[in-house]
Design a protein around this motif. Structure first.
Motif, PDB file in Angstrom:
ATOM      1  N   PRO A  15      41.814  50.390  28.300  1.00 31.86           N
ATOM      2  CA  PRO A  15      41.121  49.363  29.068  1.00 31.86           C
ATOM      3  C   PRO A  15      41.063  49.739  30.550  1.00 31.86           C
ATOM      4  CG  PRO A  15      43.053  48.447  27.947  1.00 31.86           C
ATOM      5  CD  PRO A  15      43.005  49.901  27.650  1.00 31.86           C
ATOM      6  N   GLU A  28      33.609  43.199  22.503  1.00 29.97           N
ATOM      7  CA  GLU A  28      33.017  44.501  22.230  1.00 29.97           C
ATOM      8  C   GLU A  28      31.607  44.578  22.783  1.00 29.97           C
ATOM      9  OE1 GLU A  28      32.733  45.245  18.011  1.00 29.97           O
ATOM     10  OE2 GLU A  28      31.552  43.447  17.657  1.00 29.97           O
ATOM     11  N   GLN A  90      38.146  44.910  30.234  1.00 27.95           N
ATOM     12  CA  GLN A  90      38.278  45.891  29.157  1.00 27.95           C
ATOM     13  C   GLN A  90      37.502  47.172  29.445  1.00 27.95           C
ATOM     14  OE1 GLN A  90      40.125  45.613  26.271  1.00 27.95           O
ATOM     15  NE2 GLN A  90      39.546  47.678  25.708  1.00 27.95           N
ATOM     16  N   TYR A  91      36.247  47.042  29.874  1.00 29.71           N
ATOM     17  CA  TYR A  91      35.356  48.200  29.995  1.00 29.71           C
ATOM     18  C   TYR A  91      35.042  48.611  31.424  1.00 29.71           C
ATOM     19  CZ  TYR A  91      34.531  47.172  25.075  1.00 29.71           C
ATOM     20  OH  TYR A  91      34.694  46.929  23.735  1.00 29.71           O
ATOM     21  N   ARG A  95      30.304  49.699  33.561  1.00 30.34           N
ATOM     22  CA  ARG A  95      29.911  49.954  32.174  1.00 30.34           C
ATOM     23  C   ARG A  95      29.267  48.723  31.540  1.00 30.34           C
ATOM     24  NH1 ARG A  95      33.813  52.042  27.250  1.00 30.34           N
ATOM     25  NH2 ARG A  95      32.165  52.148  25.689  1.00 30.34           N
ATOM     26  N   VAL A  96      29.822  47.541  31.796  1.00 26.25           N
ATOM     27  CA  VAL A  96      29.247  46.306  31.255  1.00 26.25           C
ATOM     28  C   VAL A  96      27.851  46.087  31.825  1.00 26.25           C
ATOM     29  CG1 VAL A  96      29.493  43.790  31.102  1.00 26.25           C
ATOM     30  CG2 VAL A  96      31.499  45.262  30.814  1.00 26.25           C
ATOM     31  N   TYR A  99      25.433  48.561  30.246  1.00 25.89           N
ATOM     32  CA  TYR A  99      25.140  48.224  28.851  1.00 25.89           C
ATOM     33  C   TYR A  99      24.195  47.027  28.750  1.00 25.89           C
ATOM     34  CZ  TYR A  99      25.813  47.497  23.863  1.00 25.89           C
ATOM     35  OH  TYR A  99      25.594  47.356  22.514  1.00 25.89           O
TER      36      TYR A  99
END
Length: 167
Positions: A15, A28, A90-91, A95-96, A99
């Protein structure tokens, strides 16, 4: 072929920052959505399956037995905000954002900025058809927690095709 490609295990990405699993036990980035399971603040036996679609930010939030969330009427509810916050932990925010295709400009990324950028577009209410597979994956993850520690292969992970030709 590297060692991890020949085994039935996958690399686990650490993480970005430690997170507490009590509020959002499962998060996720999959199937073109940020999705996960969020605990209810009022009922210990109830969880919500929440998701935000990449690009459109269409959102959905419903209980584990498919009852709609009362707070997700026209805007993100607290479950969706918690999901975004835990995804950032977490990411990582970059990155979030990448995405979900969130353009936040040059500002320092964080969960509040990502949420604000997505809700300012007036995202549509999404469908809740993804709730069942997401909740099923969450339950599968819980089942793995009950397994005793072992280094041997897990039979259900043996679906990978063989690496050599079979004559």
């Amino acid at each position: 072929m590297s060692g991890w490609e020949r085994s039935s295990t996958a690399r686990v990405v650490s993480p970005a920052r430690p997170r507490k699993l009590a509020k959002v036990p499962f998060v996720e980035l999959a199937d073109g959505r940020l999705q996960g399971v969020v605990s209810s603040g009022s009922d210990i036996e109830r969880v919500y399956v929440s998701s935000v679609a990449a690009g459109t930010y269409a959102f959905a939030c419903s209980t584990n037995n498919n009852r709609p969330c009362g707070g997700a009427r026209g805007t993100f509810c607290n479950h969706l905000r918690a999901l975004v916050g835990e995804a950032v932990l977490q990411y990582g925010a970059e990155r979030v954002a990448r995405y979900l295709r969130v353009d936040a400009g040059d500002e320092e990324l964080g969960a509040p900025l990502l949420t604000s950028a997505m809700t300012s577009t007036r995202p549509p209410q999404g469908d809740t058809t993804a709730a069942a597979p997401v909740f099923s994956r969450f339950l599968r993850h819980l089942a793995y927690l009950e397994l005793a520690s072992a280094t041997g292969p897990l039979p259900e992970m043996q679906w990978f095709p063989p690496t050599r030709a079979v004559a």
